[in-house]
Each structure stands twice: as C-alpha cells, then as structure tokens.
Design a protein around this motif. Structure first.
Motif, short mmCIF file in Angstrom:
data_model
loop_
_atom_site.label_atom_id
_atom_site.label_comp_id
_atom_site.label_asym_id
_atom_site.label_seq_id
_atom_site.Cartn_x
_atom_site.Cartn_y
_atom_site.Cartn_z
N LEU A 194 47.88 61.52 60.90
CA LEU A 194 47.00 60.61 60.15
C LEU A 194 45.90 61.41 59.45
N ILE A 195 45.30 62.34 60.18
CA ILE A 195 44.21 63.13 59.59
C ILE A 195 44.70 63.90 58.37
N GLU A 225 42.38 61.69 50.31
CA GLU A 225 41.68 60.48 49.88
C GLU A 225 40.32 60.79 49.28
N THR A 226 39.70 61.85 49.80
CA THR A 226 38.35 62.19 49.35
C THR A 226 38.34 62.46 47.84
N ILE A 240 37.34 59.49 46.04
CA ILE A 240 35.91 59.20 46.17
C ILE A 240 35.14 60.04 45.16
N PHE A 241 35.53 61.32 45.03
CA PHE A 241 34.86 62.16 44.03
C PHE A 241 35.04 61.56 42.64
N PHE A 297 50.71 61.48 65.97
CA PHE A 297 50.13 60.40 65.17
C PHE A 297 48.74 60.76 64.67
N GLY A 298 47.88 61.19 65.60
CA GLY A 298 46.49 61.49 65.26
C GLY A 298 46.40 62.58 64.22
N LYS A 299 47.07 63.70 64.52
CA LYS A 299 47.03 64.83 63.59
C LYS A 299 47.66 64.46 62.26
N VAL A 302 45.37 61.57 55.34
CA VAL A 302 44.27 60.93 54.62
C VAL A 302 43.30 61.94 54.01
N LEU A 303 43.52 63.23 54.28
CA LEU A 303 42.58 64.22 53.72
C LEU A 303 42.40 64.10 52.20
N LYS A 358 53.06 62.06 69.69
CA LYS A 358 51.73 62.64 69.88
C LYS A 358 51.14 63.10 68.56
#
Lengths: 606, 98
Positions: free
Chosen positions: B74-75, B81-82, B85-86, B70-72, B78-79, B68
């Motif tokens: 993954l979030i 990753e931003t 982008i910066f 997985f979702g949390k 990937v945090l 269960k």
C-alpha cells in the motif's frame, strides 16, 4: 495510554525428559508461554519429537474436521455448542462409522456425476442410431471413427460416396461414427481436417459400458439409470442418517473436535523443543507480569531449571489497550504489528485517525449516515466490531467538523429549517484551508518525530534522539527564514542538517526534500474534502433545477438526490478512509515505526 | 429579483436557493489561466495514475504470494499520489496569481 506493547521476558526451561508430557500439560493449562522454535542452534542438542500417538490424534482430528465441515455445508447445523465431557479414546471409534458415512456421501456424489456422464454418452450413441455396441467388436480390415463436426452433413455426404463404408449418424446430431477400410485412412483424415471435425474416443466410452454386460444400447441406458437411482437413494439415506446423527450428538461431536485439537496441539508441541539423551530444552517468551506465576507452577515439577532473560527483538508482541482504543489495533494489523520494545502508536491513532477523517469529510449529514452504517454493521455482522467502532468515531468526527464548516448534505441548513452558521467556510476560504491543512500536517509529522525521539531515548540511543529533534528544529529554522529572520533561521537550519547527518548519515540528507513532500501531502485533506463538498453541492443544484419543473421533475429530483448523495457517501467513506490510512502509514509511521513483529500466541490459547 | 438579475454568476440567480452552499466562481480568472491550471493538475494526475498502476500491479502480485505485504504494498502504491498534490498546489497558485 500505552505507547509500548506488553513487556516480555525470554524463558529457558531445562528439565528431565520424563517430565515432557507433564510439562506440556502444565504449559497448556497456563496459556502463557509463546514457544520459540528450537532450530538446532547447539551442536549436541537435537530437535525433540512429538509425543506418542501424535499421528493418530492428527489423523482423527483431520477426519472429524472434514466430516464436520461437510455436515455444516449441507445442513443448518451451526457451530454453537455446549462443551460436554467426552473421552476421545472411546468415543471416536463409536462415531467413526458415521464419519465414514458422511464422507461416503461425497464419494457417491462423485460417482453419480460419473454415471451421468456415462448415460449421456450412451444417449449420444443412441441418437446416431447405434442400437447395439457389439458391432464395434473386432474389425480386422476396418477402422472406427467417432467424431463430431458442425459440418457433419457435408462430411457424411462425401463419406457416403466412398466404397465399403458404414455410417451411423442422425439429422439431429453433429456426432457420427464412420466405419471405413484401412486403405481409406488418408482420405478420411483429410476430409475431417478440412471440415474441422473433432475426433472423440469411442473406446473409452465403450469401456464405460462394460459394467452393463450387454451390447443393447437401450439396456445399457436402462442399467445405468437404475444404478444412478440406487445411488441417489443410498445417498439420501446416508445423508439423512448422518445429519440426524450429527444434529443429535452435536455437543459431543464439537466437544470431541475441540478435545482432539487440544491433543494435537499438545502432542505436536514437542517439535518446538530441543532434547539430549536425558534432558529437554524449552524456550519461549512470557509477559513480565506472569513470570512469578509461571515459575511457581513449574517448580512443582521435579528436576527442572528455569532461567529468565531480557527479551530480544525477536520477541512476540502483545498490544495492550483500553477498550476505547482497542479497535484501532485492527488498522495496525492491516499494516504490520510493531516489533517488541518499539512504539505502538494505536492510542495516538485513535485520536488522529477520526480527526483527519472528519476534516476530510466534514458534513453533518454524511457523518450521521456513516454512524448509522456503523450501527447496522455492529448489529448485523459478527466479528466486525472493530470496523464498526472506527467508522462510528469517524462519523462523529465528520459531523462535528460538518458543524464547524456548516455543511449538511452540501447545504447550509438542516432540511431548510435550521440555518447553520459556519465557523469556518471551507468552500470559500480555500487559501486558509490550505494553510490549515499544512498546519495539521506539521503537527502530525512532528508527533511522529517526538515519538521517534522517545523511542531512541528509551533505547539510550542519544545520537538518534538528537537526530529526531533536529528534524523538528530544522522546521523551526526554515520557518524563521520564511519570517525574515535569515541569520538565526539559517544558522538553526544548518545546525539541524548537520545533526541529522551525524545521526542518519547520508540517508538523512536524502530524506530532506521528503520532509516538504510529507507536509504538503496533507493538502489532500483539502482536496478530498472539497471534492466531496463540491459533488454534494452540484447534486443539490441539479436536483433543485429538476424539482422546479413539475411533478415528474420532483420525482426525478428526489431520485437524483438519493443516488447522488448515496454515491457521494460511498465515496466519502472509502476515499477519506484510504487517504487517512495513507497519511498515517506513509507520513506518520515512517518517522518512528518499526514493523514486522510477530503476534503473541501463548501455547494453549485458541 | 433585481439583485439576482444583476448577478452574473448563474449559480446565485435564484433567491429560493439561499440555503444552498454555492461554489465561489472567481470572475477575474481568464480562460487561458484556467486552462493552465487544469493542465497543471491534470497531467500530474495522469502521471501519478501511470506510476501507481505499475506499482499497484507489482504490489498485488506480491500480496497474492504473501498477505503480509499489504502494508508495504500500500505504501509503495500510494507514494506517487503526492505528485498530484504538487500539481494541485501549482494550479491553485496559478489561479491565485491574479
């Protein structure tokens, strides 16, 4: 478009204990009620018990299932069958012998592995010239040591020099047996540890041979080899008979399994109920539309009282969608199902997901290839319809955006025949692309805020609703400041921040810089897209250079084109998929989504 | 071919390749600017990778205990990753500064 899961109602049923079996049968056939497990919340109400003979049914079900699994593992029998009427009471005892036989096969396999081991040990002894194991009988003043070492020869030559020792060894083997007097114990131990010899247990090996009732090693090997061949024959016979039997009675056996499963479900369901001396108490949830039918059916029983209540947050969720967007449930299941009464964004994701994916990949050729892959997945793989549908819509969207960007496998024409004209040249207009991505981000994030406002409005939580709208007006305020309307913009931004503070207190203020991060995060659309486009262009450039260098060059160029674009397509599926998923889960969902719902599984439904 | 010879961009030399898309090379960028842009995005990428590796290990651990997560997981993973982008934005700003 459904923004909410199916409306649920909580049901509480009180009835006479005599009705227990009847009501279970009825509920099972209705397939509507999702049980809530009774957890002794009320002092004088105990936990109920399973129905009689639940254990027998469970045992039978497990036995049959494991036999069926073994059969399916060992033969080509597949799980497609016609349901035929069977009587579990009479039919199971009939086939029990066959089930036992199937299980026997496993036991025999294990046994024959043991026998192999025994034979191997005997052969090892034979190899080091032990002809009769009886010599290792009772020594009073001697120890026997069975060991193996890579330096066996050195050890043996040293042992030979000692007095009163007997050796069993062979040139070919690293194993050896030394019979030595007690007093040489230390010497031998030192010798063994110096040459890293590994001591093995002879006694357990000898124990294994006791079945053979002889000391002669050849006879022992003979005995166990015979044993093994007998076992193999029995096994083959049992296997053939068992598999034949299962193949002949396939429909009946699988139907029996389904029946037993049903019995187990029914009989064990008692564990969800509460009970007192005369009453049982059942609670659960049922979709609102089914209430009347449930009430009508249950009222046919005597002594029953039913009450419907508003469903709480613990209610299970049942997502309802049209066929067109249903496959996107899969992406929600990846994450967490929404809570009951909270927003289900599947329908919105069905639009935004392919669009973001297409924006990232944006190539006609790659889009078509992905659609082809989706078609192959649909045809070849069972149970992958959802992923195939998602992929095909993503592929279509990539092809459409590819048309806008005028990209076909990284070239500006379709196989050099049809020249494409770009509506927007993403490779050359990076700054515009950047702004476009930010625009997409603002749009997507604000859809999230709108959903959040809708959610709070529905829950009559007006402060939070205003809070969600304030996040949007904050963006307007900031935009006005950017456009040199400093006073109006500043006032609007300040007001918005105050409203956000009122709705979400300090957490809201901490989140403020996060808004910028969330929106800028959509720049990944540009980054991922350009990376894939550049890679495609590079592959084409290199391949063309190779192709101008003669026949071998053409072959190498074509190979490069295939591998390069193949690699880029693999990346082009994976990378945009994960990044789009992330944009949804992190940037979009955090605005409104409440996860952690339990899936609606009505009693009786498989 | 006269046009091709004048063109200093090596990717635009061959006229046969007219159907190919070309990567735009900004001739005004000085080497030191390009290096600055590369460092900007590169170090951010290394930092994000470092952070994601640490979070990823924990997330996979949690997931193997209970799917269960997985979702949390993954979030959380990937945090960072931003950050890249910066870095990318800063790099583009450096390149466009000329």
């Amino acid at each position: 478009m459904n923004l909410y899961p199916v409306e649920m109602k909580k049901v509480e049923i009180f009835t006479n204990r005599k009705n227990k079996a009847k009501i279970i049968d009825l509920l099972y056939s209705l397939k509507m009620l999702h049980f809530k497990k009774y957890n002794r919340e009320i002092d004088f109400v105990d936990l109920s018990t399973p129905l009689d003979s639940a254990e027998t049914s469970t045992a039978r079900y497990l036995k049959l299932t494991s036999a069926i699994n073994l059969v399916m593992e060992k033969s080509k029998i597949k799980e497609n069958y016609e349901t035929v009427p069977v009587n579990a009471q009479t039919y199971f005892p009939l086939i029990e012998k066959q089930i036992d036989n199937i299980k026997e096969i496993e036991k025999i396999t294990e046994k024959s592995i043991d026998l192999d081991n025994t034979i191997k040990q005997a052969e090892e002894l034979k190899q080091i010239n032990v002809s009769n194991i009886d010599v290792f009988g009772d020594f009073k003043n001697f120890n026997i040591l069975f060991a193996s070492s890579l330096d066996a020869k050195t050890i043996l030559s040293k042992v030979k020099a000692m007095k009163n020792t007997v050796l069993y060894s062979s040139e070919k083997s690293n194993d050896f047996i030394i019979v030595y007097p007690h007093k040489s114990q230390t010497e031998i131990t030192n010798l063994l540890s110096t040459y890293h010899a590994k001591e093995r247990t002879l006694s357990s090996a000898l124990q294994l041979f006791s079945d053979a009732n002889t000391g002669n090693i050849d006879k022992i090997i003979q005995y166990f080899t015979n044993e093994k061949s007998n076992l193999t024959k029995t096994r083959a016979k049992l296997k053939q008979e068992g598999l034949d039997f299962f193949a002949r009675n396939k429909n009946k056996i699988f139907s029996l399994r389904a029946l037993l499963n049903q019995q187990v479900c029914k009989k064990r369901s008692g564990l969800y109920f509460g009970q007192t001396k005369n009453t049982i108490y059942i609670s659960g949830w049922v979709p609102e539309k089914d209430i009347k039918l449930l009430e009508a059916k249950l009222s046919t029983l005597k002594d029953i009282y039913i009450e419907f209540k508003k469903a709480d947050q613990d209610a299970p969720v049942c997502l309802k969608h049209d066929q067109s967007v249903k496959s996107y449930d899969f992406l929600l299941g990846f994450y967490e199902l929404p809570k009951a009464n909270s927003i289900d964004p599947t329908a919105i994701m069905a639009f935004t997901f392919p669009i973001l994916f297409g924006l990232m990949l944006g190539d006609i050729g790659y889009g078509l290839v992905i659609m082809a892959i989706a078609y192959i997945i649909k045809k070849k793989m069972e149970g992958a319809e959802d992923i195939s549908k998602i992929l095909s819509s993503c592929g279509l969207s990539s092809a459409i955006f590819g048309f806008i960007f005028a990209e076909f496998f990284g070239t500006e024409s379709i196989f050099g025949i049809i020249k494409l004209t770009p509506y927007f040249h993403r490779i050359h207009e990076i700054n515009t692309l950047m702004l476009m991505c930010i625009g997409v981000g603002i749009l997507h994030v604000n859809i999230g805020y709108v959903l959040s406002a809708i959610k709070h409005y529905k829950h009559k939580n007006y402060t939070h609703m205003v809070g969600a709208l304030a996040w949007m007006s904050l963006q307007v305020g900031l935009a006005l400041i950017f456009l040199n309307q400093k006073y109006i913009g500043g006032f609007l931004a300040f007001l918005s921040i105050a409203l956000i503070y009122k709705a979400e207190s300090i957490n809201g203020l901490i989140e403020l810089p996060g808004l910028l991060g969330n929106i800028l995060s959509y720049m990944r659309i540009m980054a991922v897209g350009l990376a894939s486009a550049y890679l495609a262009i590079l592959v084409n450039e290199q391949a063309l250079t190779l192709m101008s260098a003669g026949t071998m060059g053409i072959v190498a160029g074509i190979l490069l084109l295939l591998t390069g674009h193949g690699f880029n397509i693999a990346l082009g599926i994976l990378s945009p998929f994960i990044h789009t998923l992330r944009l949804h889960y992190v940037e979009f969902f955090t605005k409104f989504y409440e996860g952690g719902g339990e899936k609606y599984k009505p009693f009786g439904k498989k | 071919m006269k046009e091709g010879e004048k063109n200093t961009n090596p990717l635009e030399r061959n006229k046969k390749q007219s159907y190919l898309l070309k990567i735009k090379v900004n001739k005004m960028v000085e080497p030191i600017t390009a290096i600055a842009a590369a460092i900007g995005v590169g170090i951010c990428a290394v930092a994000a990778g470092y952070a994601e590796a640490k979070i990823g290990v924990a997330a996979v651990g949690a997931m193997s205990e209970n799917e269960k997560f997985f979702g949390k997981g993954l979030i959380m993973t990937v945090l960072p990753e931003t950050i890249v982008i910066f870095g990318l934005i800063v790099s583009i700003m450096i390149l466009n500064a000329h």
